[in-house]
Design a protein around this motif. Sequence first.
Motif, short mmCIF file in Angstrom:
data_model
loop_
_atom_site.label_atom_id
_atom_site.label_comp_id
_atom_site.label_asym_id
_atom_site.label_seq_id
_atom_site.Cartn_x
_atom_site.Cartn_y
_atom_site.Cartn_z
N PRO A 173 72.65 -36.86 86.34
CA PRO A 173 71.69 -37.95 86.10
C PRO A 173 72.41 -39.25 85.75
N TYR A 174 73.61 -39.12 85.17
CA TYR A 174 74.38 -40.33 84.84
C TYR A 174 75.20 -40.73 86.07
N TRP A 175 74.48 -41.09 87.10
CA TRP A 175 75.05 -41.30 88.43
C TRP A 175 76.01 -42.49 88.48
N GLU A 176 75.87 -43.44 87.56
CA GLU A 176 76.70 -44.64 87.62
C GLU A 176 77.97 -44.50 86.79
N GLN A 177 78.06 -43.44 86.00
CA GLN A 177 79.17 -43.29 85.07
C GLN A 177 80.41 -42.89 85.87
N ASP A 185 83.54 -43.06 85.55
CA ASP A 185 84.66 -42.35 84.96
C ASP A 185 84.40 -40.84 84.97
N LYS A 215 80.48 -51.41 78.77
CA LYS A 215 80.14 -50.21 79.53
C LYS A 215 81.15 -49.13 79.18
N LYS A 216 80.67 -48.06 78.58
CA LYS A 216 81.59 -47.01 78.17
C LYS A 216 82.26 -46.40 79.41
N SER A 235 70.43 -49.08 85.94
CA SER A 235 71.84 -49.36 85.66
C SER A 235 71.96 -50.36 84.53
N GLU A 236 72.81 -50.04 83.59
CA GLU A 236 73.03 -50.90 82.42
C GLU A 236 74.48 -50.77 82.00
N PRO A 289 68.87 -42.86 82.42
CA PRO A 289 70.21 -42.32 82.16
C PRO A 289 71.28 -43.32 82.59
N SER A 290 71.21 -44.50 81.99
CA SER A 290 72.04 -45.59 82.47
C SER A 290 73.11 -46.01 81.47
N CYS A 291 73.12 -45.42 80.29
CA CYS A 291 74.15 -45.76 79.30
C CYS A 291 74.31 -44.57 78.37
N LEU A 351 73.70 -44.30 75.21
CA LEU A 351 72.80 -44.22 74.06
C LEU A 351 72.07 -42.86 74.08
#
Lengths: 390, 500
Positions: free
Chosen positions: A337-341, A343, B286-287, B401-402, B422-424, B426
């Motif tokens: 779900p954290y598709w943009e992460q 790393d 952004k982590k 996206s954040e 589910p963009s950060c 937190l």
Amino acid sequence: MVAREPSARTPQSEQRATGTDNTPSSNRHRLTLADAADDRTVAGESDQSPALGEAPPGRNAAAEPAPACHIVESVGGRALSRHLAPPVPPARIIFDLSALVEAAESARLIEACLRSTELTSVVLVDGPLARRFAGLLLNRIPDINVLYILNAGLCWQSGDWEALRDLVGFQRHDPDRLKLLTIDDALTGAVTALGGSALPCRLRPVSARRRPRMGRVALLIGRGTGETPSHGHVAAIAAIAVAEAGDRVGAILVPEEMAHLTALLKSFGLGKRLLPYLTVEDALARLAGTPVVYVAPFPDGVVDLEALVVLDQGGLVLVGPGAVPLPDAVADAMSSPYWEQADELGVMLGALVQGYHKQWAMLHDSIREASRAPAADRATASPLLMSPAA
Amino acid sequence: MRPAPGETLVVPVPSILARWLPDEPVIVTGATTALGRSIDLAALPLPTGGERIRNLRIGHGVHLPYAIRLTAGDVMRLPFTGGQVELLSHPLAGKVRIDAADCPPLIVTLDDTTARPVGTGPAARAVRAGQRRTSARQLRLKALESALDRHIATAMAAPTQSDAQAVTLALYTPRWRGPAAATVNLFNRALPIPVDDSHPEDLSAAEIETCAARIAYLPIDRLVMSGCDPSMRKLVEAIRRRRPIATDLLWHSSFLQMGEPADWGLLQMWLDAASAGHIRRIGVVKKGLDGFLRSLGFDAAFVQNRVAVDPAGIRPTDARDSAGIWLSGSSHYRKLPYATLCALSELRHITVSGAGFDSRALALIEELGLRIGEISPDPLRPGDLRAALRKTAITLSITTSECLPMLPLESLAEGVPCLIGPSCHLFRDHPELRAVYVADRPGQPHQLAGKIRDALAATGELFPKLTAYMTAWNEASVASVDALICGGSAHRVASRRTSV
């Protein structure tokens, strides 16, 4: 293109194969009848997949709805058609709109197909052409029922909302003949708010495929739907994966029109691995037998048809949530779900590359186990929806 | 000299294309007049260049028969004033209002204390052009000087939490709401540049020099550039010419935005500055991006945004059955409210309030027949936002996206839980809060409806856990700022970057 399922050969395909095609030349390049084996060549060659035309083991044939004509767009639509779980009727004929130019001509051909096969139900798989086509089909062929499969999310920037509004308008005009089905129940509320009604439908996982050969793993960067018009995270994911997996990563195939993505990947030192591609079919043809991971993590909630094609061809994927149906055993390794992460996904991609064959085996073992489970466990068939033959 | 009350400045209305797109090619895909009539793009003259594109394909589904590609210096003559053009490829793309570059200049009346515009009107034609330009330039510089003096006095008088904060000045751009809110909460001494809501690229060279002259000789050892436009880079240069001050960057973009050519261009500009030794360390909100930048050879640190309040003093909202969607207008694709609005169509008892809605969102609210509270098409100023937040039971910030959005933190600070996408990171480290306040499928209305229902029901039970979470969060945030401004001297690791 019209694909006939489940028969292995059709007279037309025989004609094509033997060079005795009598189709008028004006239509020959646009209209070809293809058997389902064209799509399932790999499956047919694989001893791991069910034989063509047979119901999967354990399936209760009596509970299976009568077959219908599936109308799709492109190879991705054909892949989605195969993943639609009961109670959506299975395809006896697949009609691919993308090969045709005029809607009226398409409607005439579909009408002829339906009459010749005595099918009375059509499953329209969502797409820009399908949306325009639904009303035409209802008007032109008075004695058919249409099940329209809405995708799991809306591409707002591509006019999906306006299209949904039109579809609901058709349904309100002719509620007995047009049923709207929404994958994962996603759009039920929106359809209701527009004055229509939608029923849930589900997707089933891919079929087992032939194991790719050993060797370096190619990365196939997907286009996404365009709703998230940026691939910056994908570039970072690829760079991190290459740092993790080194030379286990082979070519990186990039859509040829994505100049900025290509520039980013070059900036990250990946220029020598890059290969442009035009369509996923072309890319997969070039990668035949090569281990490949399709990389397109996006959040749109829309089913990624190209990812389905890659899975159908025996590849692995790294996608956003809900993009494709994945067995639980591999879902966490191929989707987040954290598709943009980037790393985290970069590390996931590196692990997929380094453990490619292990992941591949887990995926296909899960599929085989699922196919052996009782039908009631695999598809909780709601009392349908619609009797396709009614 | 400050302008006298009622004194006027005369400034030209800038061409929006010239101002927003100085270096970036843009594709025009449509144009309509103020009355909504579509303009045939093929008929528009392109006197100084521009490329006509036929059969443009966008993603999978959209196919446009015609578009026009413009680069810097190209002029597309519009046969109307007002109206809208649709742009593709720029992060600010979408429908934008057009003011013709040659339309008459406006008179802007400045407020005496804030130097912000309080009124506009057509310029008096009797004034001679030469006089007007001179007067405008001088008056504007004077207004800037006086406003800077006031803001600097306020910033330097602010109490500080540490010795490091006492000698650190952060510069931010008020127009960018999220980064501005983050900066004033992270740093004890913060200075707005520009001093009002104007676009930083509207700062003239003389105004940049004026700012540099004021900042360079302040009693500070460290600067943090929390605005990243090209004018801020020029400001760093102008300050360095007067007095080299150790300067850090606080970068507010995400991995995803590297895929936007304009954003990547800005990041490259700052990475070049770091390579040249003009930027000591890059802080990112952004982590995970910090690690990526380190892998490229840059000194980078993660900075965790916060709202500087004591969570123990926060009381939960009394509001019921009302939701707020507060947009800052900063993205045309990362922060769309449409799926959330569709979700609310399944929750008929909820009243929706919000700000920053575009015309499509407003139309959608009407079409879905949602119960509406207070709706503002424009983003709210910080004070107005806090007041608006307090009137709702939940904030819906379900974006795709954040980096690390301020809105959920600001909402919690007002006692209003916030549902996010589910963009950060937190709530990621707190399974119970994550299960309730993070919607894993931001594009799927039915799933969102269930999450909103569950989150509203959970407020009473989970609010103490939210405030406890915020306490630990803020402590980590303070430590992250210390790591940025007190970390060791800049070091270069072996660069794997080839041509960044």
